[in-house]
Design a protein around this motif. Structure first.
Motif, PDB file in Angstrom:
ATOM      1  N   GLY A 196      43.536  59.994  82.394  1.00  0.00           N
ATOM      2  CA  GLY A 196      43.369  59.763  80.711  1.00  0.00           C
ATOM      3  C   GLY A 196      42.492  58.900  80.205  1.00  0.00           C
ATOM      4  O   GLY A 196      41.532  58.376  80.933  1.00  0.00           O
ATOM      5  N   PRO A 197      42.434  58.970  78.801  1.00  0.00           N
ATOM      6  CA  PRO A 197      41.154  58.044  78.146  1.00  0.00           C
ATOM      7  C   PRO A 197      41.445  56.675  78.151  1.00  0.00           C
ATOM      8  O   PRO A 197      41.359  55.889  77.197  1.00  0.00           O
ATOM      9  N   THR A 198      42.137  56.093  79.277  1.00  0.00           N
ATOM     10  CA  THR A 198      42.281  54.669  79.235  1.00  0.00           C
ATOM     11  C   THR A 198      41.865  54.137  80.698  1.00  0.00           C
ATOM     12  O   THR A 198      41.804  54.608  81.690  1.00  0.00           O
ATOM     13  N   ASP A 199      41.177  53.030  80.470  1.00  0.00           N
ATOM     14  CA  ASP A 199      40.782  52.417  81.756  1.00  0.00           C
ATOM     15  C   ASP A 199      41.946  51.311  81.930  1.00  0.00           C
ATOM     16  O   ASP A 199      42.459  50.392  80.867  1.00  0.00           O
ATOM     17  N   TYR A 200      42.550  50.728  83.209  1.00  0.00           N
ATOM     18  CA  TYR A 200      43.444  49.902  83.482  1.00  0.00           C
ATOM     19  C   TYR A 200      42.711  48.450  83.531  1.00  0.00           C
ATOM     20  O   TYR A 200      41.595  48.314  84.226  1.00  0.00           O
ATOM     21  N   THR A 201      43.271  47.676  82.655  1.00  0.00           N
ATOM     22  CA  THR A 201      42.565  46.374  82.425  1.00  0.00           C
ATOM     23  C   THR A 201      43.718  45.196  82.882  1.00  0.00           C
ATOM     24  O   THR A 201      43.172  44.294  82.430  1.00  0.00           O
ATOM     25  N   GLY A 202      44.399  45.612  83.439  1.00  0.00           N
ATOM     26  CA  GLY A 202      45.633  44.720  84.104  1.00  0.00           C
ATOM     27  C   GLY A 202      44.826  43.835  85.179  1.00  0.00           C
ATOM     28  O   GLY A 202      43.618  43.851  85.523  1.00  0.00           O
ATOM     29  N   GLU A 203      45.583  42.708  85.720  1.00  0.00           N
ATOM     30  CA  GLU A 203      45.143  42.018  86.854  1.00  0.00           C
ATOM     31  C   GLU A 203      44.609  42.851  87.967  1.00  0.00           C
ATOM     32  O   GLU A 203      45.280  43.812  88.017  1.00  0.00           O
ATOM     33  N   ASN A 204      43.824  42.135  88.902  1.00  0.00           N
ATOM     34  CA  ASN A 204      43.688  42.845  90.310  1.00  0.00           C
ATOM     35  C   ASN A 204      44.985  43.188  90.759  1.00  0.00           C
ATOM     36  O   ASN A 204      45.933  41.976  90.709  1.00  0.00           O
ATOM     37  N   MET A 205      45.298  44.255  91.574  1.00  0.00           N
ATOM     38  CA  MET A 205      46.581  44.551  92.129  1.00  0.00           C
ATOM     39  C   MET A 205      47.213  43.342  92.851  1.00  0.00           C
ATOM     40  O   MET A 205      48.278  42.889  93.241  1.00  0.00           O
ATOM     41  N   ARG A 206      46.388  42.824  93.931  1.00  0.00           N
ATOM     42  CA  ARG A 206      46.803  41.718  94.583  1.00  0.00           C
ATOM     43  C   ARG A 206      46.835  40.345  94.172  1.00  0.00           C
ATOM     44  O   ARG A 206      47.988  40.015  94.286  1.00  0.00           O
ATOM     45  N   GLU A 207      46.103  40.049  93.209  1.00  0.00           N
ATOM     46  CA  GLU A 207      46.577  39.178  92.401  1.00  0.00           C
ATOM     47  C   GLU A 207      47.827  38.968  91.652  1.00  0.00           C
ATOM     48  O   GLU A 207      48.509  38.023  91.386  1.00  0.00           O
ATOM     49  N   ALA A 208      47.878  40.249  91.006  1.00  0.00           N
ATOM     50  CA  ALA A 208      49.043  40.329  90.030  1.00  0.00           C
ATOM     51  C   ALA A 208      50.421  40.255  90.801  1.00  0.00           C
ATOM     52  O   ALA A 208      51.669  40.132  90.282  1.00  0.00           O
ATOM     53  N   HIS A 209      50.312  40.680  91.912  1.00  0.00           N
ATOM     54  CA  HIS A 209      51.563  40.902  92.773  1.00  0.00           C
ATOM     55  C   HIS A 209      51.751  40.076  94.004  1.00  0.00           C
ATOM     56  O   HIS A 209      53.056  39.948  94.755  1.00  0.00           O
ATOM     57  N   ALA A 210      50.930  38.973  94.164  1.00  0.00           N
ATOM     58  CA  ALA A 210      50.875  37.915  95.162  1.00  0.00           C
ATOM     59  C   ALA A 210      51.914  37.095  95.313  1.00  0.00           C
ATOM     60  O   ALA A 210      52.631  36.972  96.369  1.00  0.00           O
ATOM     61  N   MET A 212      38.712  67.163  86.991  1.00  0.00           N
ATOM     62  CA  MET A 212      40.112  67.611  87.217  1.00  0.00           C
ATOM     63  C   MET A 212      41.078  66.390  86.715  1.00  0.00           C
ATOM     64  O   MET A 212      42.275  66.706  86.259  1.00  0.00           O
ATOM     65  N   ALA A 213      40.875  65.051  87.120  1.00  0.00           N
ATOM     66  CA  ALA A 213      41.743  64.226  86.626  1.00  0.00           C
ATOM     67  C   ALA A 213      41.933  64.013  85.131  1.00  0.00           C
ATOM     68  O   ALA A 213      43.053  63.785  84.732  1.00  0.00           O
ATOM     69  N   GLN A 214      41.087  64.323  84.461  1.00  0.00           N
ATOM     70  CA  GLN A 214      41.316  64.496  82.993  1.00  0.00           C
ATOM     71  C   GLN A 214      42.253  65.414  82.749  1.00  0.00           C
ATOM     72  O   GLN A 214      43.135  65.463  81.938  1.00  0.00           O
ATOM     73  N   SER A 215      42.177  66.530  83.371  1.00  0.00           N
ATOM     74  CA  SER A 215      43.204  67.554  82.941  1.00  0.00           C
ATOM     75  C   SER A 215      44.568  67.297  83.531  1.00  0.00           C
ATOM     76  O   SER A 215      45.659  67.831  82.943  1.00  0.00           O
ATOM     77  N   ILE A 216      44.747  66.362  84.404  1.00  0.00           N
ATOM     78  CA  ILE A 216      46.096  66.088  84.889  1.00  0.00           C
ATOM     79  C   ILE A 216      46.946  65.214  83.750  1.00  0.00           C
ATOM     80  O   ILE A 216      48.012  65.685  83.338  1.00  0.00           O
ATOM     81  N   TYR A 217      46.039  64.461  82.888  1.00  0.00           N
ATOM     82  CA  TYR A 217      46.582  63.743  82.054  1.00  0.00           C
ATOM     83  C   TYR A 217      46.995  64.610  80.781  1.00  0.00           C
ATOM     84  O   TYR A 217      48.239  64.519  80.410  1.00  0.00           O
TER      85      TYR A 217
END
Length: 119
Positions: A58-72, A1-6
């Motif tokens: 979508g055909p993408t994996d999120y490769t950004g920082e860990n959410m807690r670390e990115a926003h701390a 289903m998620a692929q269909s959302i993209y």
């Protein structure tokens, strides 16, 4: 289903439009603008496109920082997180994403609240 959302929302072009609209809204808000002072907005925009694409299956994996670390370091409070969420939801709706798909994306975003506000 998620692929269909993209696919349903129009793929990368649609996600780019949503993210541009989202940042226009966020940066126009004087309460939120200080969080973005000194940040490289092109890089942030690219990370947000990657994040929304991944959340929408979508055909993408999120490769950004860990959410807690990115926003701390930002000390984001619950009210500001909620406002940002409202702007994302508005951008999704304004760009033609249907209610069911908005709900799926926003539930993924809501799950990030505790790490982002430092809970």
């Amino acid at each position: 289903m998620a692929q269909s959302i993209y696919r349903e929302i129009g793929g990368r072009d649609a996600v780019e439009a949503v993210v541009s609209d989202f940042y226009d809204r966020v940066l126009a808000d004087e309460r939120l603008r200080p969080y973005f002072d000194g940040l490289e907005m092109n890089e942030l925009h690219a990370h947000q496109v990657q994040f929304v694409s991944a959340v929408a299956g979508g055909p993408t994996d999120y490769t950004g920082e860990n959410m807690r670390e990115a926003h701390a370091h930002l000390d984001i409070d619950e009210a500001d997180f909620d406002i940002v969420g409202q702007y994302l939801e508005a951008a999704l709706r304004e760009n033609g994403v249907d209610n069911d798909n908005v709900d799926v994306v926003m539930s993924e975003v809501a799950a990030l609240k505790d790490p982002i506000v430092g809970e």
